[in-house]
Design a protein around this motif. Sequence first.
Motif, PDB file in Angstrom:
ATOM      1  N   UNK A 135      24.762  81.889  36.212  1.00  0.00           N
ATOM      2  CA  UNK A 135      24.056  81.422  34.998  1.00  0.00           C
ATOM      3  C   UNK A 135      22.801  80.672  35.415  1.00  0.00           C
ATOM      4  N   UNK A 136      22.929  79.825  36.429  1.00  0.00           N
ATOM      5  CA  UNK A 136      21.774  79.067  36.923  1.00  0.00           C
ATOM      6  C   UNK A 136      20.678  79.994  37.431  1.00  0.00           C
ATOM      7  N   UNK A 137      21.064  81.051  38.145  1.00  0.00           N
ATOM      8  CA  UNK A 137      20.065  82.005  38.658  1.00  0.00           C
ATOM      9  C   UNK A 137      19.290  82.623  37.492  1.00  0.00           C
ATOM     10  N   UNK A 138      20.032  82.981  36.446  1.00  0.00           N
ATOM     11  CA  UNK A 138      19.381  83.561  35.271  1.00  0.00           C
ATOM     12  C   UNK A 138      18.342  82.584  34.714  1.00  0.00           C
ATOM     13  N   UNK A 139      18.722  81.312  34.650  1.00  0.00           N
ATOM     14  CA  UNK A 139      17.807  80.330  34.061  1.00  0.00           C
ATOM     15  C   UNK A 139      16.566  80.101  34.923  1.00  0.00           C
ATOM     16  N   UNK A 140      16.726  80.027  36.263  1.00  0.00           N
ATOM     17  CA  UNK A 140      15.517  79.877  37.096  1.00  0.00           C
ATOM     18  C   UNK A 140      14.586  81.055  36.849  1.00  0.00           C
ATOM     19  N   UNK A 178      12.430  89.674  34.513  1.00  0.00           N
ATOM     20  CA  UNK A 178      13.312  89.685  33.341  1.00  0.00           C
ATOM     21  C   UNK A 178      14.561  90.509  33.636  1.00  0.00           C
ATOM     22  N   UNK A 179      14.364  91.658  34.247  1.00  0.00           N
ATOM     23  CA  UNK A 179      15.490  92.536  34.566  1.00  0.00           C
ATOM     24  C   UNK A 179      16.437  91.826  35.537  1.00  0.00           C
ATOM     25  N   UNK A 180      15.857  91.092  36.451  1.00  0.00           N
ATOM     26  CA  UNK A 180      16.638  90.324  37.417  1.00  0.00           C
ATOM     27  C   UNK A 180      17.413  89.207  36.698  1.00  0.00           C
ATOM     28  N   UNK A 181      16.734  88.491  35.794  1.00  0.00           N
ATOM     29  CA  UNK A 181      17.393  87.416  35.040  1.00  0.00           C
ATOM     30  C   UNK A 181      18.536  87.977  34.196  1.00  0.00           C
ATOM     31  N   UNK A 182      18.278  89.090  33.502  1.00  0.00           N
ATOM     32  CA  UNK A 182      19.331  89.704  32.678  1.00  0.00           C
ATOM     33  C   UNK A 182      20.536  90.080  33.541  1.00  0.00           C
ATOM     34  N   UNK A 183      20.262  90.565  34.754  1.00  0.00           N
ATOM     35  CA  UNK A 183      21.354  90.984  35.642  1.00  0.00           C
ATOM     36  C   UNK A 183      22.230  89.795  36.029  1.00  0.00           C
ATOM     37  N   UNK A 184      21.599  88.656  36.278  1.00  0.00           N
ATOM     38  CA  UNK A 184      22.370  87.465  36.631  1.00  0.00           C
ATOM     39  C   UNK A 184      23.290  87.074  35.465  1.00  0.00           C
ATOM     40  N   UNK A 185      22.735  87.139  34.248  1.00  0.00           N
ATOM     41  CA  UNK A 185      23.504  86.699  33.072  1.00  0.00           C
ATOM     42  C   UNK A 185      24.617  87.704  32.744  1.00  0.00           C
ATOM     43  N   UNK A 186      24.284  88.987  32.704  1.00  0.00           N
ATOM     44  CA  UNK A 186      25.321  89.996  32.429  1.00  0.00           C
ATOM     45  C   UNK A 186      26.334  90.009  33.581  1.00  0.00           C
ATOM     46  N   UNK A 187      25.837  89.728  34.791  1.00  0.00           N
ATOM     47  CA  UNK A 187      26.707  89.730  35.977  1.00  0.00           C
ATOM     48  C   UNK A 187      27.798  88.677  35.934  1.00  0.00           C
ATOM     49  N   UNK A 188      27.707  87.724  35.016  1.00  0.00           N
ATOM     50  CA  UNK A 188      28.777  86.736  34.880  1.00  0.00           C
ATOM     51  C   UNK A 188      30.038  87.370  34.281  1.00  0.00           C
ATOM     52  N   UNK A 189      29.863  88.482  33.556  1.00  0.00           N
ATOM     53  CA  UNK A 189      30.998  89.015  32.788  1.00  0.00           C
ATOM     54  C   UNK A 189      32.119  89.654  33.609  1.00  0.00           C
ATOM     55  N   UNK A 190      31.788  90.600  34.534  1.00  0.00           N
ATOM     56  CA  UNK A 190      32.891  91.285  35.213  1.00  0.00           C
ATOM     57  C   UNK A 190      33.831  90.312  35.936  1.00  0.00           C
ATOM     58  N   UNK A 191      33.275  89.318  36.605  1.00  0.00           N
ATOM     59  CA  UNK A 191      34.129  88.359  37.306  1.00  0.00           C
ATOM     60  C   UNK A 191      34.654  87.286  36.371  1.00  0.00           C
ATOM     61  N   UNK A 192      33.819  86.930  35.371  1.00  0.00           N
ATOM     62  CA  UNK A 192      34.225  85.894  34.416  1.00  0.00           C
ATOM     63  C   UNK A 192      35.562  86.236  33.767  1.00  0.00           C
ATOM     64  N   UNK A 193      35.835  87.527  33.613  1.00  0.00           N
ATOM     65  CA  UNK A 193      37.092  87.957  32.996  1.00  0.00           C
ATOM     66  C   UNK A 193      38.308  87.511  33.800  1.00  0.00           C
ATOM     67  N   UNK A 194      38.088  87.188  35.093  1.00  0.00           N
ATOM     68  CA  UNK A 194      39.215  86.813  35.959  1.00  0.00           C
ATOM     69  C   UNK A 194      39.394  85.310  36.088  1.00  0.00           C
ATOM     70  N   UNK A 195      38.543  84.515  35.470  1.00  0.00           N
ATOM     71  CA  UNK A 195      38.672  83.058  35.634  1.00  0.00           C
ATOM     72  C   UNK A 195      40.030  82.579  35.112  1.00  0.00           C
ATOM     73  N   UNK A 196      40.427  83.059  33.953  1.00  0.00           N
ATOM     74  CA  UNK A 196      41.705  82.605  33.387  1.00  0.00           C
ATOM     75  C   UNK A 196      42.901  83.270  34.062  1.00  0.00           C
TER      76      UNK A 196
END
Length: 325
Positions: A85-90, A48-66
Amino acid sequence: MATTHSAEAPDRDGLQEHFDATITRDQRIEPRDWMPDGYRKTLIRQIAQHAHSEIIGMQPEGEWITKAPSLRRKAILFAKVQDEAGHGLYLYSAAETLGADRADLTARLIEGRQKYSSIFNYPTLSFADVGVIGWFVDGAAICNQVPLCRSSYGPYARAMVRICKEESFHQRQGYELLLTMMRGTDAQRAMVQDAVDRWWWPSLMMFGPPDDASPNSAQSMAWKIKRHSNDELRQRFVDMTVPQADKLGVRLPDPELRWNEERGRHDFGTPDWDELKRVITGNGPCNDRRMERRRTAHEEGAWVREAATAHAAKQAARAKDGAAA
Ligand SMILES: [Fe+2]
Ligand SMILES: [Fe+2]
């Protein structure tokens, strides 16, 4: 005592023996197998901690997409963040094979009852951070996760195989971005060095506290959930990264970092463990922002979950009507 087994408690000793033998033979525990409660709980917590990390981990870089500097960089970054996001889901799926409920795990994250990796509580201040995250953070993830491909729990180990392939693409895209910036202007080289200076120590902290302050590690290693200690993995990461830093032409911000001929490995300084403690307990630079964003995303996604549930119910009803006709 040994002869009084009820239907609810079958031969507990035999089951434990079978479990122990499976671990000893380096075979996999599968969802249908009996396992000790502690093993199940430890795995659910770790996955669970690993899954949460994948999902929260989208944020720091996600801010740079735009704000990506070119269409090519935007496409690469978009693909990478989607992979996470996919890693979180697996991983949530792997946790569900242990009897956990994904909605419950998400609730635990949002209520702050389960943790995610400390590294995602640091800000991304320039586009060079995208490159350094790929190089350091995904690199550290690879060091951590490659041994997990041999973890004793089957669904977790198999999820890791696929995740590791994608992490290695993530690491290379980060390194390639940094190589490009280092061939650019002085200002770009300075941006890279600044990002390296800020991310180096937090990246070393990703492996967790030192072994003598990590009481649960020994049990996890005995169960072969974990294959190497925190300090061993940290050492591997340093040994892997130093030659890459040389090739790139950046300086790692550790005056104690040097090759130790005798050990055949690098010596390096001690991370600020008080800082790690602060970040883990919710007092890092971006903890509030990350949790706030995750909460908002969850609330804004409520209609999607409702629509998907309604659709599934409709499909099930139609299938039932079809079967009855
Ligand atoms: Fe990932
Ligand atoms: Fe990644």
